[in-house]
Each structure stands twice: as structure tokens, then as C-alpha cells.
Enzyme design. Sequence first.
Site, PDB file in Angstrom:
ATOM      1  N   VAL A  73     -91.852  29.512  36.155  1.00 42.14           N
ATOM      2  CA  VAL A  73     -92.409  30.546  35.278  1.00 42.14           C
ATOM      3  C   VAL A  73     -92.150  30.132  33.839  1.00 42.14           C
ATOM      4  CG1 VAL A  73     -92.107  32.351  36.999  1.00 42.14           C
ATOM      5  CG2 VAL A  73     -90.274  31.920  35.368  1.00 42.14           C
ATOM      6  N   SER A 127     -91.469  16.470  34.220  1.00 40.15           N
ATOM      7  CA  SER A 127     -92.473  15.961  33.291  1.00 40.15           C
ATOM      8  C   SER A 127     -93.604  15.262  34.011  1.00 40.15           C
ATOM      9  CB  SER A 127     -91.834  14.979  32.319  1.00 40.15           C
ATOM     10  OG  SER A 127     -92.857  14.407  31.517  1.00 40.15           O
ATOM     11  N   LYS A 181     -84.644  16.734  29.275  1.00 38.94           N
ATOM     12  CA  LYS A 181     -86.073  17.054  29.125  1.00 38.94           C
ATOM     13  C   LYS A 181     -86.406  17.375  27.665  1.00 38.94           C
ATOM     14  CE  LYS A 181     -90.329  17.620  30.267  1.00 38.94           C
ATOM     15  NZ  LYS A 181     -91.009  18.754  29.800  1.00 38.94           N
ATOM     16  N   HIS A 184     -86.631  14.162  25.938  1.00 36.56           N
ATOM     17  CA  HIS A 184     -87.925  13.579  26.344  1.00 36.56           C
ATOM     18  C   HIS A 184     -89.038  14.161  25.477  1.00 36.56           C
ATOM     19  CE1 HIS A 184     -91.728  14.010  28.538  1.00 36.56           C
ATOM     20  NE2 HIS A 184     -91.442  12.875  29.170  1.00 36.56           N
ATOM     21  N   ASN A 185     -89.038  15.470  25.331  1.00 43.28           N
ATOM     22  CA  ASN A 185     -90.120  16.099  24.576  1.00 43.28           C
ATOM     23  C   ASN A 185     -90.066  15.750  23.091  1.00 43.28           C
ATOM     24  OD1 ASN A 185     -90.714  17.204  27.052  1.00 43.28           O
ATOM     25  ND2 ASN A 185     -91.181  19.217  26.231  1.00 43.28           N
ATOM     26  N   GLU A 188     -91.654  12.568  22.902  1.00 43.69           N
ATOM     27  CA  GLU A 188     -93.101  12.803  23.133  1.00 43.69           C
ATOM     28  C   GLU A 188     -93.780  13.229  21.822  1.00 43.69           C
ATOM     29  OE1 GLU A 188     -94.049  15.498  26.502  1.00 43.69           O
ATOM     30  OE2 GLU A 188     -95.359  16.580  25.132  1.00 43.69           O
ATOM     31  N   ARG A 286     -96.647  19.006  12.670  1.00 37.26           N
ATOM     32  CA  ARG A 286     -97.413  20.026  13.406  1.00 37.26           C
ATOM     33  C   ARG A 286     -97.402  21.349  12.641  1.00 37.26           C
ATOM     34  NH1 ARG A 286     -96.844  19.656  19.974  1.00 37.26           N
ATOM     35  NH2 ARG A 286     -96.634  17.411  20.144  1.00 37.26           N
TER      36      ARG A 286
HETATM   37  C1  6PG Z   1     -94.288  17.110  30.145  1.00 38.59           C
HETATM   38  C2  6PG Z   1     -94.547  17.787  28.843  1.00 38.59           C
HETATM   39  C3  6PG Z   1     -94.638  19.260  28.952  1.00 38.59           C
HETATM   40  C4  6PG Z   1     -94.435  19.881  27.605  1.00 38.59           C
HETATM   41  C5  6PG Z   1     -95.543  19.780  26.643  1.00 38.59           C
HETATM   42  C6  6PG Z   1     -95.039  20.081  25.259  1.00 38.59           C
HETATM   43  O1  6PG Z   1     -93.315  16.390  30.141  1.00 38.59           O
HETATM   44  O2  6PG Z   1     -95.035  17.271  31.091  1.00 38.59           O
HETATM   45  O3  6PG Z   1     -93.468  17.471  27.997  1.00 38.59           O
HETATM   46  O4  6PG Z   1     -93.646  19.727  29.803  1.00 38.59           O
HETATM   47  O5  6PG Z   1     -94.118  21.205  27.705  1.00 38.59           O
HETATM   48  O6  6PG Z   1     -96.238  18.616  26.630  1.00 38.59           O
HETATM   49  O7  6PG Z   1     -95.785  21.100  24.873  1.00 38.59           O
HETATM   50  P1  6PG Z   1     -96.101  21.487  23.377  1.00 38.59           P
HETATM   51  O8  6PG Z   1     -96.772  20.304  22.748  1.00 38.59           O
HETATM   52  O9  6PG Z   1     -97.033  22.632  23.566  1.00 38.59           O
HETATM   53  O10 6PG Z   1     -94.830  21.868  22.743  1.00 38.59           O
END
Ligand code: 6PG
Length: 465
Positions: A73, A127, A181, A184-185, A188, A286
Site C-alpha cells: 500500500v 525496485s 532502497k 537506491h532512489n 536513481e 525537480r
Molecule cells: C523503483 C523506483 C520506484 C520509485 C520511483 C520514484 O525502484 O522501482 O525507485 O520504487 O518509487 O521511481 O518515484 P518518484 O520519481 O515519483 O519519486
Amino acid sequence: MGEVGIIGLGPMAENIVINVESRGYSVSLYNRTYEKVESFLKEKCGSLRVRGYRELREFVDSLSPPRLVILMVKAGKPVDDYVAELKKLLSRGDIVLDFGNSHFRDTERRYEELLREGIRFLGVGVSGGVEGALKGPSIMVGGDETGYAEVRELLRSIAAKYNDDSCEGYFGRGGAGHFVKIVHNGIEYAMLGGIAEVYQFLRRVGGLSNGQIADCFSEWNGSELGSYLLEAASQVLRFREEGSEVELVEKVVDEAEQKGTGMWASEEAMRLGVPAPSIDAAVTERIASTSRGDRLALSKSFPRLTYERIGRLLAERLSEAALYGTYVMSYSQGLSMLVAAIESLGYQTEPRRALRVWRSGCIIRSKIVQTAYESEESSSRYLFSTPIFTKGTLERVERWKEFIRLSASSGLPIPVISSAFNYFLMMTSERLPTNLIQAIRDLFGAHGFRRSDREGEFHSTWRLT
Ligand code: 6PG
């Protein structure tokens, strides 16, 4: 055959249900809106061993102890609400897994709360997006170790594979999995910012079309820069709606949204005392992008410089260097956070563990991650000091500089790429100008300073006679 309970039914949850079932488990499903469960069962489950429940109690009773419940959720209050309800319905020894993007500090708190009832809680970073959920995500686990031992087989079976190794791993107590995680983000966000800035350069300075940029990205994908996000970028840059003359990306409003995980990474880096300027800049970029009205109004008073123009090949070579540097420095910042967390948070977040799990399935999977994992020194705090990346960076540094110079003289904002470059410069500088900061702090606030010629703590009046 095992039984798994899954709560939630967003697009990712649907795919996790199908993935879990395909590994030989039967699934009990609960969602607040039962109609969603009904239509999912009818449209997508056919003969699958998935049963839906209207009441949470019925759902819990359908599982045999020790029960295994996966929460899928929205992060935040919905997780707290379910934890509160489940606490009343579950028994000692049951295991709850939170597969959402929860803040790791919330996970710590929930872990303690459930532990008081004897319920074992695992915070699991998942992820790979919607597709990864079905085909195999990368899975970062933290929390109750005995609980982990009992669900490891399930997690391994649904995770992405790199060769024959499952991209799933345990990172320690409490919120460790969600911490990894978040890191990781953060990476990302920085990678995405770097790709967007290179796209801007190739268009404006190199004069490339979207299709040409897509071709260039595809070519890089076969090299050291190979990465899922670059693959995704080239796909997006080529896509046209039926009958349209232009790529859809041209019509996408330039306001980048976020759900907060990048900001959490940035906040946490500051708390840990780890420099992560590319992640910070990616979040800021952003945020700045969403002030579109202000930007449009202000752009009238500050007309753009004329773009410099260079040939396509040179633009591509400079961009490749800038993106490589940005990738390496962004991973480096994230891995430094993991190293810092070992001591500050007591997690088992050695970089090599994370690199193993990030080799496949996740959004930041790349050739750099694979190479780093294979390298002996991959547990170093600074990825760029690993010989292969030191060499790669040094080979490109002049071109990276030229990219920055040309972007500046063309008036193109490149917060992520330039902060990655500054990170590299700062962390490899024998001397920074911060002696002056120390001296001025001491002048106005008597904060004290240390000296390079003597041991001890000093203070001066700085009074000129
Ligand atoms: C993943 C991604 C995912 C993540 C969004 C980030 O690993 O699959 O990291 O879980 O939530 O890509 O979202 P926003 O760009 O909306 O912050």
C-alpha cells in the site's frame, strides 16, 4: 506449497500477486475496495490459486500460522493504519512484510511496535517498477532476522536473477532494507537528472533530433554506460503517438514530480555527514522545474545566451564523458551513505551487498554496478577510487570539463552534472578554501579552529592593529 497474504491492489501489487503465485504459492488477497479484487480475479487470475476476501479478518483467517502478510500500500499513513489493524488480528510469530517505499525511520518504529506483540516485521525495498514486479524485482530486505530466514525462499524465487544468483539480500536490523532502497532512489534521481541534462546538451549544443539522441543512447548502452535508465530514455525519445509528427516527449510538461524518496536520501546523507551533492541537486532540479509559471515570467527579463553549436560527434563524445562521470560520482555518493550507515545506524550495508542486489531487476541496474561488484575494491567508500573507475574518470575529465564550459556559455542549467564534477573535485582536492570559512566563523562567533602548524584548538581575535 506455501500460502501468502497480500494487501493492496495497485498495478505493482497485481504483478507481485501473479509473480508469487507462479512460484508455487497460493495467494490470499485483500483490498479496501473489494470490487477491485473481484475484477482483478475475473480479468487476470483465471485458474490461478488466488482468493479474494471482503473482510480483513477473513483474509487473516484464510492463512495458516505462522502467517505471512505482504503489505503493498501507499507509504505513510496507509501502512500505519494496516499495522494497527493487523496487530489486533495476527498472532505471535506471524510475519509482516512492507513492500512499499516507506521511510526507513517509520519502518524502525513499526518494527518495534509489532515486536511488542511478537509479530515479526520486515521492511522490504522493492525496485523494478510495474514490469519488474512481474518478471523479477530487485529486493532489499531489513528487519527481523528469523522472519527473514522463513521468507528467504519466497523472496529469492520472485526476485530478478543475475546469471543464477537472485538479486535479493538482507541488510540488517530494523529499517535497513528501506534505507538501502532510499539510497537506491537517491542514485536513481541523480542518474535521471544526468540523462536529462545530457539530452538538453545534445539537442541545444549538438543540434541532434530526438531520434538521433535515442540512437546515441542505444549505442552507449552497449558500452560502459549501459544502464536500464538509458534504455528507457532511448525508448521514450523515439515514441510517437499514432499519426503524430513529433515525439510525445516534446509535449510532456517540463515539471518533474517526486514522491519524496530522493529528498529522504538527500536529508539522510546530510544527517550522516556524507556529501551527496548530485542527489541534492537532482532533488532541487525537480523542485525548480515545478515553478513553471515563475520560470516563464522570469525568462522574459533574462533572455537566453545564444547556444554554442558544435558538431554532432563532438557533442556526443563530450556528453558521454559527462554522463559517465555523473554516473560514477552518483553511485559513489550512494555507496558512501551505505558505508556510513554501518557505523551510524548499525546496519549491514556493505556496498558489495547492495551492488550484488542491484545487478539486475532494479531501476539503477547498469554495467557500472556489475563491474563494481566484480571488482575487488568495491567495498571502498569511494567508488571512483576503484582503479577501473579512476581510469575511466581520468580519461574523460577534459571532455567532462568542456561539456560544463559549453553548457555554461550556452546558458544551459546542469545542476546534477556540475555538482557531480564538483564532488569529484572536492573529494580529490588536497586543499579546499574552507580554511577561510573556519577563520571567519572564529572571527564573528569565536567558534575556534585547528591549525596546520600546531596541535590543539585555537581562537584568535583577528583584530588588526
Ligand atoms: C523503483 C523506483 C520506484 C520509485 C520511483 C520514484 O525502484 O522501482 O525507485 O520504487 O518509487 O521511481 O518515484 P518518484 O520519481 O515519483 O519519486
